[in-house]
Design a protein around this motif. Sequence first.
Motif, PDB file in Angstrom:
ATOM      1  N   ARG A   6       0.881  -1.176   0.000  1.00  7.45           N
ATOM      2  CA  ARG A   6       0.000   0.000   0.000  1.00  7.45           C
ATOM      3  C   ARG A   6       0.908   1.213   0.000  1.00  7.45           C
ATOM      4  N   GLU A  97      -6.757   9.695  -2.963  1.00 11.56           N
ATOM      5  CA  GLU A  97      -6.720   8.244  -2.805  1.00 11.56           C
ATOM      6  C   GLU A  97      -6.907   7.614  -4.178  1.00 11.56           C
ATOM      7  N   GLU A  99      -7.979   3.993  -5.712  1.00 10.97           N
ATOM      8  CA  GLU A  99      -8.572   2.689  -5.408  1.00 10.97           C
ATOM      9  C   GLU A  99      -8.522   1.805  -6.633  1.00 10.97           C
ATOM     10  N   TYR A 101     -10.352  -1.818  -8.020  1.00  9.81           N
ATOM     11  CA  TYR A 101     -11.506  -2.659  -7.688  1.00  9.81           C
ATOM     12  C   TYR A 101     -11.704  -3.731  -8.744  1.00  9.81           C
ATOM     13  N   TYR A 106     -12.765  -3.699  -3.188  1.00  8.31           N
ATOM     14  CA  TYR A 106     -12.011  -2.454  -3.372  1.00  8.31           C
ATOM     15  C   TYR A 106     -10.724  -2.508  -2.562  1.00  8.31           C
ATOM     16  N   ALA A 108      -7.510   0.019  -1.378  1.00  5.12           N
ATOM     17  CA  ALA A 108      -6.900   1.353  -1.324  1.00  5.12           C
ATOM     18  C   ALA A 108      -5.440   1.190  -1.726  1.00  5.12           C
TER      19      ALA A 108
END
Length: 122
Positions: A6, A97, A99, A101, A106, A108
């Motif tokens: 992340r 942000e 994202e 999906y 979803y 991040a």
Amino acid sequence: MTNYWRLERDIEIVQGKTWTAKFRYLTKSCNGKSNIPVNLSGYGANMVIREFAKDSATLLTLTSGSGITLGGAAGTIEIQITATQASNLTAGDNVYEIELYQGYTYIAFATGKAKVYEEIAR
């Protein structure tokens, strides 16, 4: 067990100037040594910039095919904010942000501050 990176990174945008970035989504093994691209085929993506994280209003929203290009098996995420879009952003410290999906899942992928500077040279 496989984990995913992340990304927490601040970005800088100048009003009235095109902004581009290229990211690569990689897996991380338990031993922390494997960096394998995630196949993004079948995924979609969104990028949202807001003045404050709690705001419901957005300053800018990009989506797959409209500012975001996903690179399939290479795991790449290319983002482009046009000069016109950048000129409409509020100067100062904002947040963003990205994202990813697939179906109703979803992820991040990246978050951080989106510092927007006023354009000096026009």
